[in-house]
Design an enzyme around this catalytic site. Structure first.
Site, PDB file in Angstrom:
ATOM      1  N   ASP A   1      -3.432   2.667  -5.611  1.00 17.98           N
ATOM      2  CA  ASP A   1      -2.224   2.656  -4.782  1.00 17.98           C
ATOM      3  C   ASP A   1      -1.996   1.364  -4.011  1.00 17.98           C
ATOM      4  O   ASP A   1      -1.113   1.298  -3.172  1.00 17.98           O
ATOM      5  CB  ASP A   1      -2.247   3.851  -3.819  1.00 17.98           C
ATOM      6  CG  ASP A   1      -3.416   3.784  -2.856  1.00 17.98           C
ATOM      7  OD1 ASP A   1      -4.439   3.182  -3.200  1.00 17.98           O
ATOM      8  OD2 ASP A   1      -3.301   4.336  -1.742  1.00 17.98           O
ATOM      9  N   GLU A   2      -2.782   0.321  -4.274  1.00 18.29           N
ATOM     10  CA  GLU A   2      -2.609  -0.939  -3.554  1.00 18.29           C
ATOM     11  C   GLU A   2      -2.509  -2.112  -4.516  1.00 18.29           C
ATOM     12  O   GLU A   2      -3.106  -2.093  -5.583  1.00 18.29           O
ATOM     13  CB  GLU A   2      -3.812  -1.195  -2.626  1.00 18.29           C
ATOM     14  CG  GLU A   2      -4.047  -0.102  -1.605  1.00 18.29           C
ATOM     15  CD  GLU A   2      -5.284  -0.358  -0.750  1.00 18.29           C
ATOM     16  OE1 GLU A   2      -5.702  -1.531  -0.631  1.00 18.29           O
ATOM     17  OE2 GLU A   2      -5.840   0.607  -0.228  1.00 18.29           O
TER      18      GLU A   2
ATOM     19  N   ASP B   1       0.857  -1.183   0.000  1.00 19.39           N
ATOM     20  CA  ASP B   1       0.000   0.000   0.000  1.00 19.39           C
ATOM     21  C   ASP B   1       0.899   1.241   0.000  1.00 19.39           C
ATOM     22  O   ASP B   1       1.697   1.429   0.917  1.00 19.39           O
ATOM     23  CB  ASP B   1      -0.877  -0.040   1.260  1.00 19.39           C
ATOM     24  CG  ASP B   1      -1.905   1.075   1.297  1.00 19.39           C
ATOM     25  OD1 ASP B   1      -1.914   1.917   0.377  1.00 19.39           O
ATOM     26  OD2 ASP B   1      -2.694   1.093   2.257  1.00 19.39           O
TER      27      ASP B   1
END
Ligand SMILES: [Mg+2]
Length: 408
Positions: free
Chosen positions: A105-106, A9
């Site tokens: 974003d992960e 993350d």
């Protein structure tokens, strides 16, 4: 032998990218937002300093500034965020081909088969953290576990720039004391239902009988019970195993209300441009166009119609949207927000029937638009755009994405 799953993350993603672009922003409370001049300016993301002042993602800018008068607001640069996310994913792909993005974003990584080459899950996590930090300048938090649900939970345990391991031996001590809401897919409504029954921690969920949870939450309840007990066999997808979208839509809340159809046209044209770009990237075309109109009283109306033939042309999609507007909307009130959606999507360019009197326009438009998108790709979105977009003076200068698109 169990699996080894990582969840990576990026920390405070939007704000961290902005600080990369302008290092002075590192030292100040920072909020990334949509257009501060538009009526609906909201905080899309914030850095650690702004968090300290209680600034929340999704709250109105004026509220955030009341909490934190020194708050520096920068406009979101979504295209740049996509570029950095792609660079980070390329690093993940050095270690496995099972890299499944979750939002911008992960990512989940299955590194079960990579250990002989690269070391344990923890060692791979440490390498990833170092490489992302040194090569890109961003930090990630990594959860290492034996399934996706716990790996995701692990990446939240320590941040920024940290690795947390949740094993089959320690998950009862590490995970069970945490609030039930930390479990994957427990939203506000589910958390409230659980709390109403006195179920507060993940351990509380785990110790119930699965059929009691089924009674309370249906099928979803069984899944939660399984997650809480470390049972989650959901595979990490291959990076190349991309699922095509079912529809592509773009919408905007205008700076000022729109009062007649001529004012809507350039906005439809602008929105369709983004839809066309996405259709091209996905190599898809749309058979149906749908418009959503939100009036000044916030009442929503939706209309749709099939296209004469499937297309990816922004011009044809905008024209279909405009035709729907003119046919259906009676202007009982001005419009505040409009959305154009391309639906009923199919892969590829469908073979066109070669009719003697077939309309040649779609073919010609397609060629022109190929050139146009190619130039935008090389020289940026402002290099070339449709003349109609120049007339869209009620568009916010920078379009906002919905706050829930970034979690941090
Ligand atoms: Mg994040």
């Amino acid at each position: 032998m169990g699996r080894v799953i990582l969840h990576c993350d990026l920390n405070n993603y939007y704000a961290s990218v902005e600080a990369l672009l302008d290092p002075r922003l590192r030292e100040v409370p920072l909020a990334v937002c949509g257009d501060p001049e538009s009526r609906h300016g909201v905080v899309l993301a914030k850095n650690q300093i702004a968090k300290g002042y209680g600034v929340l993602t999704g709250e109105a800018l004026w509220q955030a500034k009341r909490k934190c008068p020194g708050l520096v607001c920068v406009l979101a640069h979504h295209r740049i965020y996509e570029e950095y996310a792609a660079k980070v994913r390329a690093i993940y792909c050095r270690y496995t081909d099972q890299v499944e993005p979750f939002g911008i974003d992960e990512c989940w990584l299955d590194v079960t088969g990579s250990r002989r080459l690269f070391g344990s899950g923890f060692e791979i996590a440490e390498r990833l953290r170092r490489e992302v930090r040194e090569e890109i300048g961003l930090t990630i938090s990594v959860g290492v576990s034996f399934n996706k649900a716990f790996a995701k939970l692990g990446s939240d345990l320590k941040k920024p720039d940290a690795t947390s391991c949740i094993t089959e031996a320690n998950f009862r001590e590490v995970v069970w004391p945490l609030p039930a809401a930390y479990l994957l897919f427990v939203g506000g409504a589910t958390a409230k239902k659980l709390a109403d029954c006195g179920i507060r921690t993940i351990g509380d969920v785990a110790r119930l009988r699965s059929r009691d949870l089924q009674h309370l939450l249906g099928k979803h309840g069984v899944r939660l019970w399984q997650y809480a007990n470390g049972i989650d066999n959901d595979p990490v997808r291959l990076f190349t195993d991309h699922r095509p979208p079912k529809s592509i839509s773009h919408g905007v809340t205008c700076r000022e209300d729109l009062t007649h159809a001529e004012e809507v046209w350039p906005i439809f044209r602008h929105l369709a441009q983004d839809t066309g770009r996405k259709l091209r990237a996905e190599q898809m075309q749309a058979a149906t166009v749908q418009i959503t109109l939100k009036g000044a009283s916030l009442q929503v109306k939706q209309y749709q119609a099939p296209l004469p033939e499937p297309t990816r042309s922004p011009q044809l999609i905008a024209e279909a949207a405009q035709a729907l507007l003119i046919k259906h909307y009676r202007w009982a009130e001005p419009l505040r927000a409009v959305t154009v959606a391309a639906t009923n999507l199919t892969q590829g360019k469908a073979p066109r029937q070669l009719l003697l009197f077939a309309d040649e326009r779609p073919e010609k438009l397609d060629k022109v638009e190929d050139v146009m998108y190619g130039l935008q790709e090389r020289f940026g979105g402002q290099a070339l755009f449709s003349a109609a977009e120049l007339l869209a003076d009620k568009l916010p200068r920078h379009r906002e994405k919905l706050p829930e698109e970034e979690e941090s």
